[in-house]
Design a protein around this motif. Structure first.
Motif, mmCIF file in Angstrom:
data_model
loop_
_atom_site.group_PDB
_atom_site.id
_atom_site.type_symbol
_atom_site.label_atom_id
_atom_site.label_comp_id
_atom_site.label_asym_id
_atom_site.label_seq_id
_atom_site.Cartn_x
_atom_site.Cartn_y
_atom_site.Cartn_z
ATOM 1 N N LEU A 45 0.834 -1.196 0.000
ATOM 2 C CA LEU A 45 0.000 0.000 0.000
ATOM 3 C C LEU A 45 0.869 1.245 0.000
ATOM 4 N N THR A 46 0.631 2.147 -0.946
ATOM 5 C CA THR A 46 1.381 3.403 -0.968
ATOM 6 C C THR A 46 0.524 4.571 -0.498
ATOM 7 N N SER A 47 -0.781 4.482 -0.681
ATOM 8 C CA SER A 47 -1.700 5.477 -0.145
ATOM 9 C C SER A 47 -3.005 4.765 0.170
ATOM 10 N N LEU A 48 -3.800 5.378 1.021
ATOM 11 C CA LEU A 48 -5.031 4.746 1.454
ATOM 12 C C LEU A 48 -6.081 5.800 1.717
ATOM 13 N N ASP A 49 -7.221 5.672 1.071
ATOM 14 C CA ASP A 49 -8.345 6.584 1.270
ATOM 15 C C ASP A 49 -9.240 5.991 2.359
ATOM 16 N N LEU A 50 -9.273 6.629 3.503
ATOM 17 C CA LEU A 50 -10.034 6.134 4.647
ATOM 18 C C LEU A 50 -11.458 6.678 4.706
ATOM 19 N N SER A 51 -11.909 7.368 3.664
ATOM 20 C CA SER A 51 -13.235 7.997 3.697
ATOM 21 C C SER A 51 -14.371 7.002 3.883
ATOM 22 N N GLY A 52 -14.177 5.751 3.505
ATOM 23 C CA GLY A 52 -15.201 4.738 3.714
ATOM 24 C C GLY A 52 -15.382 4.364 5.170
ATOM 25 N N LEU A 53 -14.444 4.788 6.015
ATOM 26 C CA LEU A 53 -14.516 4.464 7.441
ATOM 27 C C LEU A 53 -14.937 5.674 8.283
ATOM 28 N N ALA A 54 -15.689 6.573 7.705
ATOM 29 C CA ALA A 54 -16.076 7.813 8.378
ATOM 30 C C ALA A 54 -16.952 7.596 9.609
ATOM 31 N N GLN A 55 -17.594 6.442 9.739
ATOM 32 C CA GLN A 55 -18.458 6.164 10.895
ATOM 33 C C GLN A 55 -17.732 5.467 12.042
ATOM 34 N N VAL A 56 -16.463 5.166 11.856
ATOM 35 C CA VAL A 56 -15.698 4.449 12.879
ATOM 36 C C VAL A 56 -15.516 5.327 14.117
ATOM 37 N N THR A 57 -15.836 4.741 15.283
ATOM 38 C CA THR A 57 -15.653 5.440 16.557
ATOM 39 C C THR A 57 -14.582 4.784 17.424
ATOM 40 N N GLU A 58 -14.175 3.567 17.067
ATOM 41 C CA GLU A 58 -13.177 2.855 17.871
ATOM 42 C C GLU A 58 -12.236 2.067 16.980
ATOM 43 N N ILE A 59 -10.932 2.212 17.254
ATOM 44 C CA ILE A 59 -9.902 1.453 16.545
ATOM 45 C C ILE A 59 -9.069 0.717 17.583
ATOM 46 N N GLN A 60 -8.878 -0.578 17.368
ATOM 47 C CA GLN A 60 -8.115 -1.402 18.296
ATOM 48 C C GLN A 60 -6.632 -1.414 17.926
ATOM 49 N N VAL A 61 -5.894 -2.268 18.524
ATOM 50 C CA VAL A 61 -4.434 -2.369 18.457
ATOM 51 C C VAL A 61 -3.904 -2.570 17.032
#
Length: 100
Positions: A45-61
């Motif tokens: 991966l050289t770049s990553l568009d995180l816009s699909g995860l806009a509803q995420v409220t918690e990220i684990q380890v």
């Protein structure tokens, strides 16, 4: 279950996908929690568009652990996060400059 109905990503999802160079996260728009080791060791991966995860409220380890090929990463789509467990992004010995 269609990806558009997934609300939680389980541990190790897409772990070790070294040949993965691009990923469309838009089908995951209902996800609110990302468990440990999401996209771990995806060195291609050289770049990553995180816009699909806009509803995420918690990220684990170990979110993006070992993604040493990343050169661009916009974290602004993750503005709903209220809880981060241990390291949000852990990139050991990046081979390129990472712009966040």
């Amino acid at each position: 279950l269609p990806l558009s109905q997934v609300t939680e990503i389980q541990s190790g999802f897409l772990n070790g996908c070294t040949g993965l160079t691009a990923l469309d996260l838009s089908p995951l728009s209902q996800v609110s929690k990302v468990n440990s080791e999401f996209l771990m060791d995806c060195t291609g991966l050289t770049s990553l568009d995180l816009s699909g995860l806009a509803q995420v409220t918690e990220i684990q380890v170990h979110f993006l652990l070992g993604c040493s090929g990343l050169t661009s990463l916009d974290l602004s789509p993750l503005s709903q996060i209220t809880e981060v467990r241990l390291s949000l992004i852990h990139i050991s010995e990046p081979t390129r400059l990472l712009s966040i």
